[in-house]
Design a protein around this motif. Sequence first.
Motif, PDB file in Angstrom:
ATOM      1  N   ARG A  56       0.848  -1.206   0.000  1.00 21.35           N
ATOM      2  CA  ARG A  56       0.000   0.000   0.000  1.00 21.35           C
ATOM      3  C   ARG A  56       0.881   1.253   0.000  1.00 21.35           C
ATOM      4  NH1 ARG A  56      -5.628  -0.294   2.350  1.00 21.35           N
ATOM      5  NH2 ARG A  56      -5.324   1.708   3.391  1.00 21.35           N
ATOM      6  N   ASN A  57       1.914   1.213   0.803  1.00 19.24           N
ATOM      7  CA  ASN A  57       2.840   2.343   0.881  1.00 19.24           C
ATOM      8  C   ASN A  57       3.458   2.634  -0.486  1.00 19.24           C
ATOM      9  OD1 ASN A  57       4.783   4.224   1.929  1.00 19.24           O
ATOM     10  ND2 ASN A  57       6.265   2.567   2.066  1.00 19.24           N
ATOM     11  N   GLY A 114       1.075   4.242  -2.897  1.00 20.85           N
ATOM     12  CA  GLY A 114       1.011   5.664  -2.557  1.00 20.85           C
ATOM     13  C   GLY A 114       2.208   6.417  -3.101  1.00 20.85           C
ATOM     14  N   LEU A 133      -1.719   3.977   5.576  1.00 25.35           N
ATOM     15  CA  LEU A 133      -2.442   5.107   4.968  1.00 25.35           C
ATOM     16  C   LEU A 133      -1.866   5.430   3.586  1.00 25.35           C
ATOM     17  CD1 LEU A 133      -2.713   7.560   8.051  1.00 25.35           C
ATOM     18  CD2 LEU A 133      -4.384   5.877   7.280  1.00 25.35           C
ATOM     19  N   TYR A 134      -1.592   4.441   2.811  1.00 25.76           N
ATOM     20  CA  TYR A 134      -1.018   4.566   1.463  1.00 25.76           C
ATOM     21  C   TYR A 134       0.200   5.474   1.450  1.00 25.76           C
ATOM     22  CZ  TYR A 134      -4.692   1.850  -0.669  1.00 25.76           C
ATOM     23  OH  TYR A 134      -5.513   0.813  -1.021  1.00 25.76           O
ATOM     24  N   ILE A 145      -2.865  11.111   0.044  1.00 28.11           N
ATOM     25  CA  ILE A 145      -3.428  11.102  -1.303  1.00 28.11           C
ATOM     26  C   ILE A 145      -4.937  11.347  -1.268  1.00 28.11           C
ATOM     27  CG2 ILE A 145      -3.822   9.619  -3.320  1.00 28.11           C
ATOM     28  CD1 ILE A 145      -0.965   8.522  -2.693  1.00 28.11           C
ATOM     29  N   PHE A 184      -7.909   9.213  -6.080  1.00 23.63           N
ATOM     30  CA  PHE A 184      -6.840   8.463  -6.749  1.00 23.63           C
ATOM     31  C   PHE A 184      -6.526   7.142  -6.067  1.00 23.63           C
ATOM     32  CE2 PHE A 184      -6.460  12.853  -7.882  1.00 23.63           C
ATOM     33  CZ  PHE A 184      -6.333  12.786  -9.257  1.00 23.63           C
ATOM     34  N   LEU A 185      -7.269   6.832  -5.005  1.00 24.49           N
ATOM     35  CA  LEU A 185      -6.956   5.602  -4.276  1.00 24.49           C
ATOM     36  C   LEU A 185      -7.905   4.474  -4.681  1.00 24.49           C
ATOM     37  CD1 LEU A 185      -6.186   6.947  -0.711  1.00 24.49           C
ATOM     38  CD2 LEU A 185      -4.581   6.001  -2.377  1.00 24.49           C
ATOM     39  N   GLU A 202     -10.690   5.333  -0.957  1.00 26.18           N
ATOM     40  CA  GLU A 202     -10.607   5.311   0.502  1.00 26.18           C
ATOM     41  C   GLU A 202     -10.343   6.710   1.070  1.00 26.18           C
ATOM     42  OE1 GLU A 202      -8.213   1.962   1.623  1.00 26.18           O
ATOM     43  OE2 GLU A 202      -7.953   2.775   3.654  1.00 26.18           O
TER      44      GLU A 202
END
Lengths: 430, 414
Positions: free
Chosen positions: A364-365, A368, B60-61, B85, B89-90, B94
């Motif tokens: 996930r990181n 991002g 949290l991305y 973000i 775009f997620l 989210e």
Amino acid sequence: MRNINIEVSRSLGESTYITTLENGLKVYICKKKGFNKKIGIFGTKYGSLDNDFIDIMTRKRIKVPDGIAHFLEHKLFENEKGNALDMFSEIGVDSNAYTSFDRTIYYFETSNRFEEAIDILIKMIKEPYFTDENVAKEQGIISQEISKYDDDTKYTVYYNLLRAMYQKNPIRVNIAGTIESISYINKELLYTCYNTFYSPQNMFILVIGDVDVNKTIELIDNRMKKYDGDITLNEKIKKFIPDEPKDILQKEITQKLDIYMPRINIGYKLPIVDGEEITKCEVISYIISEMYFSTLSDFFQKEYSEEKIDAPVDFYYEGGDTFSHVVISATSKKIDLIEEDILNYIEDIKEKQIDEELFNIVKRNIIGNIIFSSESLSSSGSTIIESILRGTSVYKEIEVLENITSKDIKDFLNKLDERYRVSSKIISKE
Amino acid sequence: MRIYKINDDKFKSIYISYNFTFEVKDESDFSNSVVLAALMSKTSNKYRTLKEKNRYLNFLYGASFFVNTQRFGDLYSIEFGIEYINKEFLPDKEELLYKVLYFLKEMIYNPADWSEKEIQREKAVLANRINKQKDDKFNYAIKRVEELLCKDEPFGTALYGGIENVERVDKSSLIKAYDKLLDSCVTIIVSGNLCGYDDIDKKINEVFKNCNNLTKKITDLVFNTKKESLSNIEVVNENIDATQSILTVGMKINNCNADDFYALNLYNLILGGAPSSKLFQNVREKESLAYDISSIYNCFKDIIIIYAGINKDNYNKALRIIEDQITQIKQGKITDIEFNSAKDMLIESLIECNDSKISLLDNKLMNIIKFKTDSISIDDAIEQVKKITIDDIVRVANLISTKKIFFLGGIDNA
């Protein structure tokens, strides 16, 4: 009608348009809606490794001095009427260039002088102008550049690592060459390299920004047409790079410099892979670096509290047509202790089961981070240049990431073999 | 509480910057603040370890949280920043905003009860950074000439307040520094793609209700405490066992006012701040004396620093050319090309500010501190630059005088 391929990234909400001009030059346009800045890049698949090749004009094999690709990069800014750097800065446009093992890249950044800047960029690449005087002048400037790198621990430790790892590959030599090697460079040799490696088939143009795709392609095509009459021999380039043995040359290189903070690079020589596999190795290494070495790892916590490191240890992969290795880099006042800990730790994590939850959080990181970096035109540019050189599609990274499993991580770790491991250290003089 | 918003939908993420700015009275204020910032960047009462905190951010991305310390002239600023973000775009769109805001609040207002060991560890990291300053010769030489130019002023204080002051930091001094921080001026700026976040300021106010001291105004703070000019030129030499030598020249701008800001920026680009500049053209391109040569303008302290990486033997020659170029600008010997290309470059860099949410945010904060207003747009700035004439450059050039020369001499001759 011109044939334009479109590569779309749904996750990033952008597209890249690709076409090939009649002369064989590939043109890539990465459309970035809303941005003022436009980056123009002219690149050639020619770098410091290409020192031994068939001269395309005489068809004879020639060996050229180390550092000549980088020297040529400096010299292409010179033209008959002056200097391209000056021409760019006269219209307020920022420009620069760099040379690495397998490429030379020229670029500019502008918001409202795009057409003029494209003109200057194409002109400077297509109209080389080397004289005895301007070659001599450049030897002075590049000597200062080489001296600067000699004093820099980051560069020195890295080049020493490559020298320990590779026996024959020219990756052993600094990209800029040495003060001695560049003294053998003359204008005839520069023309030889230029004629061989700066043909349209070996080059590409990449534009990143909010530009009109068709108009930009027409503009480039129009400016390039002017040079279609030039002698550009469309022969395949023949380079000679010595076969590299599997073994390393030496286990360790240690050098003393007048510095306070020692630095270590540990390297693992790996089998050569190509294309998408290189991207995959990079992404796997990124995951490993985040899971096992970043500030969220137990390793960092432990080494940090024991005062062995102040910042996370870096772990990354580098690969090309003739080289493939992992570099692990750290700075520490306790350089031997950190080395021992890293080596033991690598063996440890090879055995350990992968923490699946952590693996998914790190993924996930990275998703991002890919989105974050697409906000920068220059990071997008770097990613696309890699894909061009590897011959992969432009937006491979996210797809490759999604397909990586914890087994891939494990397999990669198990390729890090102690027999092919080298260490390079820079320590303080006192 | 007023929250400054900068919105542009070309971005994909949002950067929330929570700045505390204060005047520095004592060198030890720097040391305490920087240790405090380091501790607060790592853990909080809830996230007791770096691992827990960063695992959450990764989840949290890859939202990134950072604590930056920065000097605005004689002022010091600690910024707590977070970037995340925009949900558009997620995957699965989210929403992260509230998670991000409560995380930021936790890190600022619920600090950990630091152990002695943690405090000592952060002090050791800073001591290492102070000790390794010379490993980066250019930055070291620039910092040294700044210290010489601004001696006895907060800006001229050694890095992190110097090693002795760092050593003196303890838990009680840190608690005082934390109280001082909470009592200082807060500026909150949000920059990025605010599409779908029209009420982000309301949400920030809701989460940070009653947290801050609203009586202090950033516009009341003094960023340049000392303006009288220095007397003679002083030359300081230091040796280093390295191939290349670094020459730095420190200049002071006397009696300028805030309106001279753009003319001085332009002056700096004509002198050394761009490839078209006089120094780059003469020292590097004409004489091949340097690969790196440039100049930096600090608008808060009214100083300009020139730096060049040269061969030791060329010291006199390089210095002579530098002095000659400074004089030429004073005498108005500026070609149209030099002038116009510097102008184009400055305008270009202002336009490009719009492409980075960080530059937009930095520019806003700079305007608030330097010009005491938030209403200067990038377009206003461009208009100001367009109006500048060569005469303006000559006028500001004559306010400038060389005061300090610092030479970091290498031993070898390359």
